[in-house]
Design a protein around this motif. Structure first.
Motif, PDB file in Angstrom:
ATOM      1  N   ARG A  11      14.661   4.401 -80.627  1.00 48.64           N
ATOM      2  CA  ARG A  11      15.072   3.704 -79.396  1.00 48.64           C
ATOM      3  C   ARG A  11      16.144   4.492 -78.644  1.00 48.64           C
ATOM      4  N   ALA A  12      17.078   5.095 -79.363  1.00 40.20           N
ATOM      5  CA  ALA A  12      18.117   5.893 -78.702  1.00 40.20           C
ATOM      6  C   ALA A  12      17.491   7.076 -77.966  1.00 40.20           C
ATOM      7  N   CYS A  13      16.490   7.707 -78.567  1.00 46.56           N
ATOM      8  CA  CYS A  13      15.834   8.848 -77.923  1.00 46.56           C
ATOM      9  C   CYS A  13      14.988   8.387 -76.733  1.00 46.56           C
ATOM     10  N   GLU A  14      14.287   7.271 -76.874  1.00 50.46           N
ATOM     11  CA  GLU A  14      13.531   6.722 -75.742  1.00 50.46           C
ATOM     12  C   GLU A  14      14.467   6.422 -74.575  1.00 50.46           C
ATOM     13  N   ARG A  15      15.617   5.881 -74.890  1.00 53.63           N
ATOM     14  CA  ARG A  15      16.595   5.548 -73.846  1.00 53.63           C
ATOM     15  C   ARG A  15      17.076   6.807 -73.116  1.00 53.63           C
ATOM     16  N   LEU A  16      17.264   7.904 -73.832  1.00 54.34           N
ATOM     17  CA  LEU A  16      17.651   9.164 -73.182  1.00 54.34           C
ATOM     18  C   LEU A  16      16.581   9.611 -72.187  1.00 54.34           C
ATOM     19  N   ILE A  17      15.328   9.507 -72.581  1.00 54.52           N
ATOM     20  CA  ILE A  17      14.222   9.902 -71.704  1.00 54.52           C
ATOM     21  C   ILE A  17      14.265   9.097 -70.413  1.00 54.52           C
ATOM     22  N   LEU A  18      14.467   7.792 -70.536  1.00 55.24           N
ATOM     23  CA  LEU A  18      14.493   6.929 -69.359  1.00 55.24           C
ATOM     24  C   LEU A  18      15.788   7.079 -68.558  1.00 55.24           C
ATOM     25  N   ASP A  19      16.896   7.252 -69.249  1.00 58.18           N
ATOM     26  CA  ASP A  19      18.180   7.450 -68.561  1.00 58.18           C
ATOM     27  C   ASP A  19      18.125   8.713 -67.706  1.00 58.18           C
ATOM     28  N   PHE A  20      17.496   9.746 -68.216  1.00 64.52           N
ATOM     29  CA  PHE A  20      17.351  11.006 -67.489  1.00 64.52           C
ATOM     30  C   PHE A  20      16.698  10.771 -66.124  1.00 64.52           C
ATOM     31  N   VAL A  21      15.553  10.096 -66.087  1.00 62.04           N
ATOM     32  CA  VAL A  21      14.858   9.914 -64.806  1.00 62.04           C
ATOM     33  C   VAL A  21      15.582   8.922 -63.904  1.00 62.04           C
ATOM     34  N   HIS A  22      16.242   7.930 -64.481  1.00 63.79           N
ATOM     35  CA  HIS A  22      17.006   7.003 -63.647  1.00 63.79           C
ATOM     36  C   HIS A  22      18.165   7.717 -62.967  1.00 63.79           C
ATOM     37  N   ARG A  23      18.838   8.606 -63.700  1.00 65.35           N
ATOM     38  CA  ARG A  23      19.937   9.351 -63.097  1.00 65.35           C
ATOM     39  C   ARG A  23      19.435  10.267 -61.984  1.00 65.35           C
ATOM     40  N   LEU A  24      18.282  10.885 -62.174  1.00 57.66           N
ATOM     41  CA  LEU A  24      17.732  11.742 -61.115  1.00 57.66           C
ATOM     42  C   LEU A  24      17.351  10.941 -59.881  1.00 57.66           C
ATOM     43  N   ASP A  25      16.689   9.819 -60.082  1.00 61.69           N
ATOM     44  CA  ASP A  25      16.135   9.068 -58.961  1.00 61.69           C
ATOM     45  C   ASP A  25      17.099   8.063 -58.342  1.00 61.69           C
ATOM     46  N   LEU A  26      17.946   7.457 -59.141  1.00 61.01           N
ATOM     47  CA  LEU A  26      18.749   6.339 -58.643  1.00 61.01           C
ATOM     48  C   LEU A  26      20.251   6.533 -58.796  1.00 61.01           C
ATOM     49  N   GLY A  27      20.650   7.584 -59.453  1.00 63.83           N
ATOM     50  CA  GLY A  27      22.068   7.777 -59.720  1.00 63.83           C
ATOM     51  C   GLY A  27      22.560   9.093 -59.176  1.00 63.83           C
ATOM     52  N   GLU A  28      23.385   9.731 -59.946  1.00 61.21           N
ATOM     53  CA  GLU A  28      23.942  11.030 -59.589  1.00 61.21           C
ATOM     54  C   GLU A  28      23.166  12.096 -60.358  1.00 61.21           C
ATOM     55  N   PRO A  29      22.299  12.872 -59.683  1.00 63.53           N
ATOM     56  CA  PRO A  29      21.440  13.825 -60.401  1.00 63.53           C
ATOM     57  C   PRO A  29      22.185  14.796 -61.320  1.00 63.53           C
ATOM     58  N   ALA A  30      23.354  15.272 -60.906  1.00 60.51           N
ATOM     59  CA  ALA A  30      24.074  16.235 -61.737  1.00 60.51           C
ATOM     60  C   ALA A  30      24.532  15.620 -63.059  1.00 60.51           C
ATOM     61  N   SER A  31      24.605  14.285 -63.127  1.00 60.18           N
ATOM     62  CA  SER A  31      25.077  13.639 -64.348  1.00 60.18           C
ATOM     63  C   SER A  31      24.078  13.726 -65.493  1.00 60.18           C
ATOM     64  N   VAL A  32      22.854  14.197 -65.227  1.00 56.10           N
ATOM     65  CA  VAL A  32      21.907  14.365 -66.341  1.00 56.10           C
ATOM     66  C   VAL A  32      22.449  15.358 -67.362  1.00 56.10           C
ATOM     67  N   ALA A  33      23.356  16.233 -66.943  1.00 55.49           N
ATOM     68  CA  ALA A  33      23.932  17.211 -67.873  1.00 55.49           C
ATOM     69  C   ALA A  33      24.629  16.528 -69.035  1.00 55.49           C
ATOM     70  N   LEU A  71      14.108  11.822 -51.614  1.00 56.11           N
ATOM     71  CA  LEU A  71      13.806  10.516 -52.201  1.00 56.11           C
ATOM     72  C   LEU A  71      12.771  10.764 -53.281  1.00 56.11           C
ATOM     73  N   SER A  72      13.051  10.292 -54.492  1.00 55.22           N
ATOM     74  CA  SER A  72      12.093  10.502 -55.579  1.00 55.22           C
ATOM     75  C   SER A  72      12.050   9.299 -56.501  1.00 55.22           C
ATOM     76  N   ARG A  73      10.909   9.158 -57.149  1.00 54.30           N
ATOM     77  CA  ARG A  73      10.726   8.173 -58.206  1.00 54.30           C
ATOM     78  C   ARG A  73       9.811   8.796 -59.247  1.00 54.30           C
ATOM     79  N   ARG A  74      10.262   8.759 -60.486  1.00 51.67           N
ATOM     80  CA  ARG A  74       9.471   9.272 -61.603  1.00 51.67           C
ATOM     81  C   ARG A  74       9.009   8.095 -62.440  1.00 51.67           C
ATOM     82  N   LEU A  75       7.762   8.159 -62.844  1.00 50.31           N
ATOM     83  CA  LEU A  75       7.193   7.140 -63.717  1.00 50.31           C
ATOM     84  C   LEU A  75       6.963   7.773 -65.080  1.00 50.31           C
ATOM     85  N   MET A  76       7.517   7.162 -66.120  1.00 48.58           N
ATOM     86  CA  MET A  76       7.398   7.680 -67.479  1.00 48.58           C
ATOM     87  C   MET A  76       6.460   6.785 -68.269  1.00 48.58           C
TER      88      MET A  76
END
Length: 152
Positions: A11-33, A71-76
């Motif tokens: 679950r922690a790893c799944e959450r990282l996968i989803l957090d990554f795309v949410h940060r790119l699309d809806l948050g601060e893209p540089a924060s994926v680092a 503007l972007s949206r990623r579907l995982m």
């Protein structure tokens, strides 16, 4: 590893996968680092452009350079995490990306995705926190990012 520990790691790893795309699309893209280990890497092997960034600051700089009017949206989907050890896991997940540059607000007419592919990830637990150790993007379907139509 007991079943509950395995489920928590998955679950922690799944959450990282989803957090990554949410940060790119809806948050601060540089924060994926922040989701990568200090020595983490991101690669686009051929037939992609062969690019590879390493270290936590490289993805920060790369995603910070993203156009401000994108503007972007990623579907995982099809996220499959395999826990290899108490502090190591891998995953494969499918994605599709819808995006336009030049977005000035409002609704953009729906179009086909500009990318469809999958990620292969390796995760490592560091100081009790799961992080991305490496991400490889495989892109069998891709095209240019379209420009948004001017607002009327």
């Amino acid at each position: 590893m007991d079943p509950v520990e395995r489920l928590l790691a998955e679950r922690a790893c799944e959450r990282l996968i989803l957090d990554f795309v949410h940060r790119l699309d809806l948050g601060e893209p540089a924060s994926v680092a922040e989701l990568f280990t200090e020595d983490g890497s991101w690669a686009w092997p051929p037939p992609g452009d062969g690019r590879r960034v390493e270290g936590r600051e490289a993805p920060r700089a790369y995603f910070a350079s993203r156009p401000a009017d994108r503007l972007s949206r990623r579907l995982m989907s099809n996220v499959l995490v395999t826990v290899a050890a108490p502090d190591a896991a891998t995953a494969r997940s499918y994605f599709s990306t819808h995006r336009v540059d030049g977005h000035g607000g409002g609704v953009v007419p729906a179009g086909p995705p500009v990318q469809v592919g999958h990620y292969e990830d390796a995760f490592r637990r560091v100081d009790g926190r799961w992080l991305i150790a490496s991400r490889t993007l495989h892109l069998p379907f891709g095209g240019p990012t379209p420009q948004a139509a001017p607002a009327r």
